[in-house]
Design a protein around this motif. Structure first.
Motif, PDB file in Angstrom:
ATOM      1  N   GLN A  30      -2.919  15.988   7.500  1.00 53.94           N
ATOM      2  CA  GLN A  30      -3.286  16.468   8.824  1.00 53.94           C
ATOM      3  C   GLN A  30      -4.480  17.410   8.690  1.00 53.94           C
ATOM      4  N   ARG A  31      -5.257  17.475   9.759  1.00 51.30           N
ATOM      5  CA  ARG A  31      -6.442  18.328   9.744  1.00 51.30           C
ATOM      6  C   ARG A  31      -6.031  19.789   9.864  1.00 51.30           C
ATOM      7  N   SER A  32      -6.654  20.610   8.992  1.00 47.04           N
ATOM      8  CA  SER A  32      -6.495  22.061   9.051  1.00 47.04           C
ATOM      9  C   SER A  32      -7.907  22.627   8.945  1.00 47.04           C
ATOM     10  N   ASN A  50       0.843  -1.192   0.000  1.00 49.89           N
ATOM     11  CA  ASN A  50       0.000   0.000   0.000  1.00 49.89           C
ATOM     12  C   ASN A  50       0.879   1.242   0.000  1.00 49.89           C
ATOM     13  N   ALA A  51       0.342   2.335  -0.538  1.00 44.35           N
ATOM     14  CA  ALA A  51       1.031   3.633  -0.497  1.00 44.35           C
ATOM     15  C   ALA A  51       0.012   4.701  -0.125  1.00 44.35           C
ATOM     16  N   ASN A  92      -4.401  11.576   9.023  1.00 44.42           N
ATOM     17  CA  ASN A  92      -5.113  10.787   8.026  1.00 44.42           C
ATOM     18  C   ASN A  92      -4.118  10.186   7.038  1.00 44.42           C
ATOM     19  N   LEU A  93      -4.433   9.003   6.544  1.00 47.68           N
ATOM     20  CA  LEU A  93      -3.678   8.375   5.466  1.00 47.68           C
ATOM     21  C   LEU A  93      -4.589   8.310   4.250  1.00 47.68           C
ATOM     22  N   LEU A 125       3.809   7.329   2.719  1.00 49.56           N
ATOM     23  CA  LEU A 125       4.076   6.132   3.507  1.00 49.56           C
ATOM     24  C   LEU A 125       3.867   4.912   2.623  1.00 49.56           C
ATOM     25  N   ILE A 126       4.884   4.066   2.559  1.00 46.56           N
ATOM     26  CA  ILE A 126       4.772   2.784   1.857  1.00 46.56           C
ATOM     27  C   ILE A 126       4.675   1.709   2.933  1.00 46.56           C
ATOM     28  N   ARG A 127       3.659   0.853   2.851  1.00 45.52           N
ATOM     29  CA  ARG A 127       3.493  -0.228   3.819  1.00 45.52           C
ATOM     30  C   ARG A 127       3.524  -1.562   3.069  1.00 45.52           C
TER      31      ARG A 127
END
Length: 180
Positions: free
Chosen positions: A68-70, A62-63, A94-95, A126-128
């Motif tokens: 982030q919340r603003s 997954n990527a 959040n992703l 982010l790579i998982r």
């Protein structure tokens, strides 16, 4: 003298146990080859490349883009905001998926999974890579952060200056390979 030996022995045991625990989360037969982890890069695309060195490994790749919340919106996390992002509450993070989840099974002694992700903007990605057992349960997991920064004026000028000879030839080949 005996006290020093005991202290050394205890430190050795703590080191060995701590080291084995830190490696337990990642599958030693699975390596993220590309993109470079935790290095600032300037790009508008990257190739996710995973190497498996055992046949029969089942992987889920997954990527994500970190957000982030603003106010009421989700905004990208930039590399220089990463420390602040890590300290935020989970509901402020959040992703956002940037690729469809990919399943991969290694067939030989060395197998590669590759996937090109395009239209990348500055931010943290982010790579998982999860290794699954026969029942589909995650047994190992590896996460890597990719830091994409904005191109500076100096970096832009490098490709605008006229070149001749070998350097121009190499730049043309690289441009054709990466289609930039």
């Amino acid at each position: 003298m005996m006290k020093k030996c005991w202290i050394a022995l205890v430190m050795l045991i703590v080191f060995c146990v701590g080291t084995s625990a830190s490696f337990a989360a990642a599958d030693p037969a699975v390596t993220l080859i590309s993109p470079p982890e935790n290095e600032l890069v300037v790009t508008n695309n990257f190739l996710v490349s995973v190497k498996a060195t055992q046949p029969g490994k089942t992987l889920k790749i997954n990527a994500y883009a970190l957000q982030q919340r603003s106010g009421e919106e989700w905004v990208p996390v930039l590399p220089d905001q990463l420390e602040e992002f890590d300290s935020k509450a989970e509901e402020e993070k959040n992703l956002a998926a940037i690729m469809e989840e990919a399943d991969f099974e290694s067939k030989g002694a060395v197998s590669f999974f590759t996937y090109k992700i395009e239209n990348i903007t500055p931010g943290v990605y982010l790579i998982r890579v999860d290794t699954l057992d026969a029942s589909g349960k995650v047994v190992f997991s590896k996460e890597a952060r990719i830091l994409v920064k904005e191109k500076t004026e100096e970096e832009t000028k490098v490709f605008e200056t006229p070149k001749s000879g070998t350097s121009q030839f190499l730049q043309n080949i690289l441009s054709k390979i990466f289609k930039n």
